[in-house]
Design an enzyme around this catalytic site. Structure first.
Site, mmCIF file in Angstrom:
data_model
loop_
_atom_site.group_PDB
_atom_site.id
_atom_site.type_symbol
_atom_site.label_atom_id
_atom_site.label_comp_id
_atom_site.label_asym_id
_atom_site.label_seq_id
_atom_site.Cartn_x
_atom_site.Cartn_y
_atom_site.Cartn_z
ATOM 1 N N TYR A 177 0.773 -1.356 -0.085
ATOM 2 C CA TYR A 177 0.197 0.117 -0.075
ATOM 3 C C TYR A 177 0.787 1.275 -0.014
ATOM 4 O O TYR A 177 2.083 1.203 0.062
ATOM 5 C CB TYR A 177 -1.003 0.070 1.128
ATOM 6 C CG TYR A 177 -1.943 -1.273 0.839
ATOM 7 C CD1 TYR A 177 -2.559 -1.375 0.075
ATOM 8 C CD2 TYR A 177 -2.242 -2.128 2.043
ATOM 9 C CE1 TYR A 177 -3.379 -2.511 -0.410
ATOM 10 C CE2 TYR A 177 -2.846 -3.326 1.836
ATOM 11 C CZ TYR A 177 -3.697 -3.367 0.503
ATOM 12 O OH TYR A 177 -4.459 -4.610 0.353
ATOM 13 N N GLY A 202 -4.870 -13.526 13.294
ATOM 14 C CA GLY A 202 -5.816 -12.993 12.237
ATOM 15 C C GLY A 202 -6.807 -13.975 12.008
ATOM 16 O O GLY A 202 -7.730 -14.229 12.527
#
Length: 365
Positions: free
Chosen positions: A187, A328
Site C-alpha cells: 500500500y 488474524g
C-alpha cells in the site's frame, strides 16, 4: 505454575495491554452504503474478540481519505460522521477490557479494487463507471493487473501528511488508544519505501532516507497530534521477498528512525508489493522477520503470520522473538481464541465474561 509469557501485561506509554495476544487488522469489505462509516457488522465482529479476551483489538485498514480505500466498501475516518460511528464500537471494546486500536491506511496504487465478493470474476481496478476512482502512488507504474496511478506531487505529499494527522486526531476523539500506520502489503507508504515501486528522483526517491521520508514525516506529525499518551504502531512488510526489493535490513534501519520520530512498535508482516514471488508460507513463517528487526533495532516488535495455536503464540513471546503476537484468521475462526489459549496454557486471568462463566472449561489435570 508461572504465568505464560503470552498472558503477561505489556505497557507502552500510558497504554497497558492485559495480554500480548492481539487481533490483527483484517479487511471486511462490509460498508454497503459506501460511505466509509463502520456498521453493525464491525461492531459485532470487533466486539466479539474483545469479549473473547484479546489484549488489543485492531480495526481493519481504515482510510485516511476516500481515494485511499482499498475498495469502496472499506471503512474510513476522514470525516466526523465516521468518527462518531466508530465511538460506540470503541466504547464496547474498552468496556470489555481490551485496548481499541485503529489502523490508518492509504492503498495508493492498490486502491479502487473490486471487493472480494459480489462481483463474480471481476479483478483489478474498479473503473469510474462502477464506482472506482483514479489512484495515486509514489510513481506512475501500476501494480500488476491494475491500472496506472498518478504520481503524487510534492504539494500532494505535503497535504497527505496533514490528512493522516486529521485522521489520527479523529481516532483519538473516538477513543482509540493505539494508532497504527499501515506501511505494509504494497500500500501507499510501502510503495514509497520499496525501490521496486518508487521511481522518484526527488527528495522522496532514491536513497533509503528519501524513500522513508514520507513515513517519518507522518510519524512525527501524528505523534504531535495524538500527544504522548497514545501508543503509535507501524505495520511494515519487512521484505518484498525478491532480490533488489525492500528487505529486513532496511526495515531494521528505519525502525530506529521511526522510534526517534515517535513510533513505539513495529508490527512485522511481509510481501504484497510485487507479484510472482515465492514466499515460504508455513506456521509462524514471518516470525524470523520480527525477530531480526527486534535484534537489529531498538524498537518493540509484534509478530504475525499463520500463528494458529496457543503454544506457538506463547513460544514466540517466551523466547523473546517478539513482544506480542497478532492473530488474524484464527480469530475469525474462533473470536474467543484468547480465552481458549488461557485455558490451554494454564494462564490465570480474571476477564472471563460473567455471562460465559458457566461454559468455562476446567484445565486439564
Amino acid at each position: 505454575m508461572s504465568q505464560p509469557a503470552l498472558f503477561t501485561p505489556l505497557a507502552i506509554r500510558n497504554v497497558t495491554f492485559r495480554n500480548r495476544l492481539w487481533v490483527s487488522p483484517m479487511c471486511q469489505y462490509s460498508v454497503v452504503k459506501l460511505d466509509g462509516a463502520p456498521t453493525a457488522w464491525h461492531s459485532v465482529h470487533l466486539g466479539a474478540m474483545a469479549v473473547g479476551g484479546a489484549g488489543l483489538v485492531m480495526t481493519e485498514s481504515t482510510a485516511v481519505e476516500a481515494i485511499g480505500r482499498i475498495s469502496n466498501r472499506d471503512t474510513g475516518i476522514w470525516n466526523d460522521e465516521q468518527r462518531d460511528a466508530w465511538k460506540p464500537i470503541v466504547d464496547f471494546i474498552t468496556a470489555h477490557g481490551a485496548v481499541a486500536g485503529i489502523q490508518l491506511g492509504h492503498a495508493g496504487r492498490k486502491a479502487s479494487i473490486y471487493p472480494d465478493w459480489d462481483y463474480p470474476g471481476a479483478q483489478g481496478t474498479m473503473p469510474d463507471q462502477e464506482g472506482g476512482w483514479q489512484t495515486v502512488s509514489a510513481s506512475h507504474t501500476a501494480f500488476d493487473g491494475y491500472l496506472p496511478a498518478d504520481a503524487l506531487t510534492i504539494a500532494q505529499i505535503d497535504a497527505l501528511v496533514e490528512t493522516w494527522g486529521h485522521a489520527a486526531r479523529r481516532s483519538v476523539e473516538a477513543g482509540f488508544r493505539v494508532i497504527e500506520l499501515h506501511a505494509a502489503h504494497g500500500y501507499l507508504l510501502h510503495q514509497f519505501l520499496s525501490p521496486l515501486s518508487n521511481e522518484r528522483t526527488d527528495a522522496y526517491g532514491g536513497p533509503l532516507e528519501n524513500r522513508a521520508r514520507l513515513l517519518l514525516r507522518i510519524i512525527e506529525h501524528v505523534r504531535g497530534v495524538i500527544g504522548d499518551d497514545v501508543a503509535l504502531f507501524v505495520r511494515v512488510s519487512a521484505t518484498d521477498w525478491v532480490d533488489g526489493g525492500w528487505n529486513e535490513a532496511e526495515t531494521a534501519k528505519i525502525a530506529d528512525w521511526a522510534r526517534a520520530s515517535g513510533a513505539d512498535l513495529f508490527d512485522i508482516s511481509s510481501g504484497g508489493n510485487v507479484t510472482g514471488v515465492k514466499i515460504p508460507v508455513g506456521p509462524g513463517y514471518q516470525v524470523p522477520l520480527a525477530h531480526f528487526v527486534k535484534q537489529h533495532s531498538h524498537i518493540s516488535t509484534a509478530a504475525v503470520g499463520l500463528v494458529t495455536t496457543p503454544e506457538l503464540a506463547n513460544s514466540i513471546v517466551e523466547n523473546g522473538r517478539s513482544d506480542a503476537v497478532f492473530i488474524g484468521r484464527e480469530m475469525l475462526r474462533d473470536p474467543h481464541f484468547a480465552l481458549r489459549a488461557a485455558i490451554e496454557l494454564g494462564a490465570e486471568i480474571d476477564y472471563w465474561p460473567s455471562q460465559y462463566l458457566r461454559a468455562k472449561p476446567k484445565p486439564s489435570a
